[in-house]
Design a protein around this motif. Structure first.
Motif, PDB file in Angstrom:
ATOM      1  N   VAL A 119       0.834  -1.205   0.000  1.00  0.00           N
ATOM      2  CA  VAL A 119       0.000   0.000   0.000  1.00  0.00           C
ATOM      3  C   VAL A 119       0.871   1.259   0.000  1.00  0.00           C
ATOM      4  O   VAL A 119       0.600   2.220  -0.729  1.00  0.00           O
ATOM      5  CB  VAL A 119      -0.953  -0.001   1.205  1.00  0.00           C
ATOM      6  N   CYS A 120       1.927   1.256   0.795  1.00  0.00           N
ATOM      7  CA  CYS A 120       2.817   2.422   0.840  1.00  0.00           C
ATOM      8  C   CYS A 120       3.495   2.650  -0.502  1.00  0.00           C
ATOM      9  O   CYS A 120       3.525   3.779  -1.009  1.00  0.00           O
ATOM     10  CB  CYS A 120       3.871   2.240   1.937  1.00  0.00           C
ATOM     11  N   TYR A 121       4.049   1.589  -1.081  1.00  0.00           N
ATOM     12  CA  TYR A 121       4.698   1.735  -2.381  1.00  0.00           C
ATOM     13  C   TYR A 121       3.709   2.232  -3.431  1.00  0.00           C
ATOM     14  O   TYR A 121       4.035   3.083  -4.269  1.00  0.00           O
ATOM     15  CB  TYR A 121       5.299   0.410  -2.821  1.00  0.00           C
ATOM     16  N   ASN A 122       2.501   1.716  -3.392  1.00  0.00           N
ATOM     17  CA  ASN A 122       1.486   2.151  -4.349  1.00  0.00           C
ATOM     18  C   ASN A 122       1.177   3.636  -4.184  1.00  0.00           C
ATOM     19  O   ASN A 122       1.065   4.377  -5.161  1.00  0.00           O
ATOM     20  CB  ASN A 122       0.217   1.327  -4.172  1.00  0.00           C
ATOM     21  N   GLY A 123       1.054   4.076  -2.945  1.00  0.00           N
ATOM     22  CA  GLY A 123       0.768   5.481  -2.669  1.00  0.00           C
ATOM     23  C   GLY A 123       1.876   6.410  -3.108  1.00  0.00           C
ATOM     24  O   GLY A 123       1.639   7.582  -3.420  1.00  0.00           O
ATOM     25  N   LEU A 124       3.100   5.863  -3.167  1.00  0.00           N
ATOM     26  CA  LEU A 124       4.256   6.658  -3.581  1.00  0.00           C
ATOM     27  C   LEU A 124       4.551   6.508  -5.073  1.00  0.00           C
ATOM     28  O   LEU A 124       5.531   7.057  -5.576  1.00  0.00           O
ATOM     29  CB  LEU A 124       5.487   6.242  -2.760  1.00  0.00           C
ATOM     30  N   GLY A 125       3.707   5.737  -5.772  1.00  0.00           N
ATOM     31  CA  GLY A 125       3.861   5.587  -7.212  1.00  0.00           C
ATOM     32  C   GLY A 125       4.879   4.556  -7.641  1.00  0.00           C
ATOM     33  O   GLY A 125       5.209   4.465  -8.830  1.00  0.00           O
ATOM     34  N   ASP A 126       5.389   3.742  -6.710  1.00  0.00           N
ATOM     35  CA  ASP A 126       6.339   2.682  -7.042  1.00  0.00           C
ATOM     36  C   ASP A 126       5.535   1.405  -7.257  1.00  0.00           C
ATOM     37  O   ASP A 126       5.427   0.545  -6.378  1.00  0.00           O
ATOM     38  CB  ASP A 126       7.351   2.508  -5.910  1.00  0.00           C
ATOM     39  N   PHE A 127       4.960   1.258  -8.457  1.00  0.00           N
ATOM     40  CA  PHE A 127       4.022   0.166  -8.719  1.00  0.00           C
ATOM     41  C   PHE A 127       4.712  -1.191  -8.824  1.00  0.00           C
ATOM     42  O   PHE A 127       4.097  -2.212  -8.522  1.00  0.00           O
ATOM     43  CB  PHE A 127       3.224   0.470  -9.987  1.00  0.00           C
ATOM     44  N   ALA A 128       5.975  -1.219  -9.198  1.00  0.00           N
ATOM     45  CA  ALA A 128       6.701  -2.492  -9.285  1.00  0.00           C
ATOM     46  C   ALA A 128       6.838  -3.123  -7.902  1.00  0.00           C
ATOM     47  O   ALA A 128       6.575  -4.313  -7.707  1.00  0.00           O
ATOM     48  CB  ALA A 128       8.072  -2.280  -9.920  1.00  0.00           C
ATOM     49  N   ASN A 129       7.241  -2.325  -6.933  1.00  0.00           N
ATOM     50  CA  ASN A 129       7.363  -2.848  -5.574  1.00  0.00           C
ATOM     51  C   ASN A 129       5.992  -3.089  -4.934  1.00  0.00           C
ATOM     52  O   ASN A 129       5.837  -4.014  -4.131  1.00  0.00           O
ATOM     53  CB  ASN A 129       8.196  -1.905  -4.704  1.00  0.00           C
ATOM     54  N   ALA A 130       5.023  -2.265  -5.292  1.00  0.00           N
ATOM     55  CA  ALA A 130       3.660  -2.503  -4.792  1.00  0.00           C
ATOM     56  C   ALA A 130       3.165  -3.860  -5.259  1.00  0.00           C
ATOM     57  O   ALA A 130       2.590  -4.638  -4.487  1.00  0.00           O
ATOM     58  CB  ALA A 130       2.725  -1.396  -5.275  1.00  0.00           C
ATOM     59  N   GLU A 131       3.403  -4.160  -6.545  1.00  0.00           N
ATOM     60  CA  GLU A 131       3.008  -5.462  -7.097  1.00  0.00           C
ATOM     61  C   GLU A 131       3.756  -6.595  -6.399  1.00  0.00           C
ATOM     62  O   GLU A 131       3.170  -7.622  -6.035  1.00  0.00           O
ATOM     63  CB  GLU A 131       3.292  -5.482  -8.593  1.00  0.00           C
ATOM     64  N   LYS A 132       5.053  -6.422  -6.211  1.00  0.00           N
ATOM     65  CA  LYS A 132       5.881  -7.451  -5.577  1.00  0.00           C
ATOM     66  C   LYS A 132       5.339  -7.836  -4.201  1.00  0.00           C
ATOM     67  O   LYS A 132       5.163  -9.031  -3.895  1.00  0.00           O
ATOM     68  CB  LYS A 132       7.321  -6.944  -5.454  1.00  0.00           C
ATOM     69  N   PHE A 133       5.057  -6.840  -3.372  1.00  0.00           N
ATOM     70  CA  PHE A 133       4.628  -7.149  -2.005  1.00  0.00           C
ATOM     71  C   PHE A 133       3.158  -7.567  -1.938  1.00  0.00           C
ATOM     72  O   PHE A 133       2.775  -8.333  -1.049  1.00  0.00           O
ATOM     73  CB  PHE A 133       4.924  -5.967  -1.079  1.00  0.00           C
ATOM     74  N   ALA A 134       2.358  -7.115  -2.888  1.00  0.00           N
ATOM     75  CA  ALA A 134       0.975  -7.593  -2.946  1.00  0.00           C
ATOM     76  C   ALA A 134       0.956  -9.084  -3.265  1.00  0.00           C
ATOM     77  O   ALA A 134       0.187  -9.851  -2.660  1.00  0.00           O
ATOM     78  CB  ALA A 134       0.185  -6.815  -3.993  1.00  0.00           C
ATOM     79  N   ILE A 135       1.803  -9.511  -4.185  1.00  0.00           N
ATOM     80  CA  ILE A 135       1.879 -10.933  -4.538  1.00  0.00           C
ATOM     81  C   ILE A 135       2.412 -11.750  -3.364  1.00  0.00           C
ATOM     82  O   ILE A 135       1.904 -12.842  -3.057  1.00  0.00           O
ATOM     83  CB  ILE A 135       2.747 -11.146  -5.792  1.00  0.00           C
ATOM     84  N   LEU A 136       3.438 -11.246  -2.676  1.00  0.00           N
ATOM     85  CA  LEU A 136       3.943 -11.938  -1.484  1.00  0.00           C
ATOM     86  C   LEU A 136       2.831 -12.126  -0.461  1.00  0.00           C
ATOM     87  O   LEU A 136       2.717 -13.191   0.167  1.00  0.00           O
ATOM     88  CB  LEU A 136       5.099 -11.142  -0.863  1.00  0.00           C
ATOM     89  N   ASP A 137       2.003 -11.109  -0.299  1.00  0.00           N
ATOM     90  CA  ASP A 137       0.906 -11.193   0.657  1.00  0.00           C
ATOM     91  C   ASP A 137      -0.125 -12.225   0.223  1.00  0.00           C
ATOM     92  O   ASP A 137      -0.599 -13.038   1.021  1.00  0.00           O
ATOM     93  CB  ASP A 137       0.240  -9.826   0.814  1.00  0.00           C
ATOM     94  N   ILE A 138      -0.485 -12.208  -1.062  1.00  0.00           N
ATOM     95  CA  ILE A 138      -1.478 -13.146  -1.594  1.00  0.00           C
ATOM     96  C   ILE A 138      -0.992 -14.588  -1.443  1.00  0.00           C
ATOM     97  O   ILE A 138      -1.777 -15.499  -1.162  1.00  0.00           O
ATOM     98  CB  ILE A 138      -1.776 -12.824  -3.071  1.00  0.00           C
ATOM     99  N   GLU A 139       0.310 -14.798  -1.587  1.00  0.00           N
ATOM    100  CA  GLU A 139       0.867 -16.146  -1.508  1.00  0.00           C
ATOM    101  C   GLU A 139       1.140 -16.595  -0.078  1.00  0.00           C
ATOM    102  O   GLU A 139       1.494 -17.751   0.153  1.00  0.00           O
ATOM    103  CB  GLU A 139       2.159 -16.212  -2.327  1.00  0.00           C
TER     104      GLU A 139
END
Length: 377
Positions: free
Chosen positions: A224-244
Motif C-alpha cells: 500500500v505504501c509503495y502504491n501510494g508513492l507511485g512505485d508500482f513495481a514494488n507494490a506489485e511485488k509485495f501484494a503478490i507476497l501477501d497473496i501467496e
C-alpha cells in the motif's frame, strides 16, 4: 440493540471505562476526538511522544492524565504504556484523528456492557475513512478493534500497523458492532497527509521487515505504501507476497494488485491469472468475477465473459456483509456489458470491433475494483 438516550454526564456504572490516546502535535484533531467521547468515559489517558504545539494543554483541559514517552519509531511502545496507565475495566483506544459519530457515541456504555455480559475480549467498530480536504468524501470503510477489556496480558506488537495480542496469542473473542450502533470517522488519510504518511510508514515497515519473524503481517501494508508513492513495481511485488502467504489481508492485496495490472493492457494474462485466483480465494465476492469477465472480453471470448459477468450479478444478489465493493452502479454497468457482449456473440462478426469497444466503454475497466487504501496510523 435498545435505544440509549444521550447523557450530559456519565451515569454511575459498575464498569469503569478508560479512553486512551498516543499523540504528537495533534491538538486540533484531539479536541474533536475527546469531545466525541468525554461524556461516556470515566478516565482519559494520553501518552505524548514529543508535541511542540498545544496538544498536551488540550488533553489536560479535558481532564486527561498525561504521560510522556520518547518517540523511537515504534507505535506499540507508547500504546502499551498508555494501556498500563489505565485503571478502567474496559479501554477505548482511538487515534487522535478518529472520533465517534455524534449519533452513536451515546451507545458506548451499552456496547461495553453487552460485550462484558457475553464475555468478549474486544469490540470491532465500523470505521469510515474520510478526506477532509475534499468535502469529507468517503475513501473506504473497515472494521477495527478500538474497544478492549483491560487485561495485564493484553499488548500491542509491531512497530507500525500494530496488532493486539493476549499473551503470545492473537486476540480472540472479538465481537463486531453494527455501524448503526457505533461508528468512527477517521481523517488521517486526507489528501494533504497521504504522501508524508506513506513515506513515514514505509520507512518503519521496512525496518520491521528486516527484523520480524512474521513478515506476512506487513506485506500488504508495504504494498500500500509503495502504491501510494507511485512505485508500482514494488507494490506489485509485495501484494503478490501477501497473496501467496497466510495473511489476513489477502483481500486488500488482491484488489490492489488487480488495480495495478488493469492499468497495463500488455499485462492481460497476469490480470486474468490473478483475477481467477481472486475468484477462487473469495468465491462469494462479485467484483472478482466481474474483473475476470472483463479479462475474457479483452481477449475476445465473449461467451465466457457473459457467463462470468452473470455469475457476478448472481453473487451480488446473494452477497451479505460489508466486504464487497460491488455497488448498484457496478450492477447497472455489468448488465450493460452483458447486453453488449451478447449482441457481439449474436452478430458473430466484428469488422469494427475496436471502435465498438471504445464507444461502449462508458467507464474505465477499473469500475469493479477499488484501489486498496488500508493505510493506518
Amino acid at each position: 440493540m435498545k435505544k440509549i438516550k444521550r447523557q450530559k454526564k456519565i451515569p454511575q456504572r459498575k464498569l469503569k471505562i478508560s479512553a486512551c490516546y498516543i499523540v504528537k502535535n495533534n491538538s486540533a484533531d484531539l479536541k474533536i476526538s475527546l469531545g466525541s467521547l468525554k461524556n461516556f468515559v470515566h478516565e482519559i489517558v494520553v501518552v505524548d511522544t514529543g508535541s511542540t504545539d498545544d496538544t498536551v494543554q488540550v488533553a489536560k483541559k479535558f481532564g486527561a492524565k498525561v504521560f510522556f514517552e520518547t518517540w523511537k519509531d515504534d507505535f506499540s511502545a507508547p500504546r502499551n504504556l498508555a494501556m498500563q496507565k489505565c485503571s478502567g475495566d474496559w479501554i477505548i483506544f482511538l487515534d487522535a484523528d478518529e472520533f465517534f459519530s455524534a449519533e452513536t457515541a451515546k451507545n458506548i456504555p451499552f456496547v461495553i456492557e453487552r460485550a462484558e455480559e457475553f464475555k468478549q475480549n474486544a469490540v470491532q467498530v465500523f470505521l469510515i475513512n474520510v478526506d477532509k480536504d475534499n468535502g469529507n468524501r468517503v475513501q473506504d470503510t473497515d472494521y477495527v478493534v478500538r474497544i478492549m477489556k483491560k487485561n495485564s496480558a493484553l499488548h500491542y506488537v509491531g512497530k507500525i500497523h500494530e496488532e493486539l495480542r493476549l499473551g503470545e496469542k492473537i486476540l480472540s473473542k472479538v465481537v463486531t458492532c453494527p455501524p448503526e450502533v457505533l461508528k468512527i470517522y477517521h481523517t488521517g488519510y486526507s489528501t494533504s497527509l497521504n504522501r508524508s504518511k506513506a513515506e513515514r510508514n514505509l520507512k518503519m515497515l521496512l525496518s520491521e521487515l528486516a527484523e520480524t519473524s512474521e513478515p506476512q503481517r506487513i506485506y500488504n501494508y508495504i504494498a500500500v505504501c509503495y502504491n501510494g508513492l507511485g512505485d508500482f513495481a514494488n507494490a506489485e511485488k509485495f501484494a503478490i507476497l501477501d497473496i501467496e502467504s497466510d495473511s489476513d489481508k489477502k483481500l486488500n492485496s488482491c484488489r490492489l494488485l488487480l488495480s495495478i495490472l488493469a492499468k497495463e493492457k500488455s499485462r492481460l494474462s497476469d490480470r486474468e491469472k490473478f483475477s481467477a485466483l481472486a475468484v477462487k480465494n473469495f468465491p462469494k465476492l462479485p467484483e472478482f468475477s466481474a474483473e475476470l469477465a472483463e479479462c475474457f472480453a479483452a481477449r475476445g471470448d465473449f461467451q465466457k465473459a457473459v457467463e462470468e459477468m452473470t455469475a457476478a450479478l448472481e453473487k451480488f444478489q446473494n452477497c451479505e456483509g460489508n466486504e464487497t465493493n460491488f455497488t448498484d452502479a457496478a450492477k447497472s454497468f455489468a448488465e450493460g456489458r452483458i447486453k453488449f457482449w451478447t449482441e457481439l456473440i449474436i452478430q458473430n462478426q466484428y469488422p469494427d470491433f475496436d471502435e465498438k469497444i471504445s464507444s461502449r466503454r462508458i467507464v474505465d475497466e477499473n469500475i469493479f475494483l477499488v484501489e486498496d487504501n488500508d493505510e493506518e496510523d
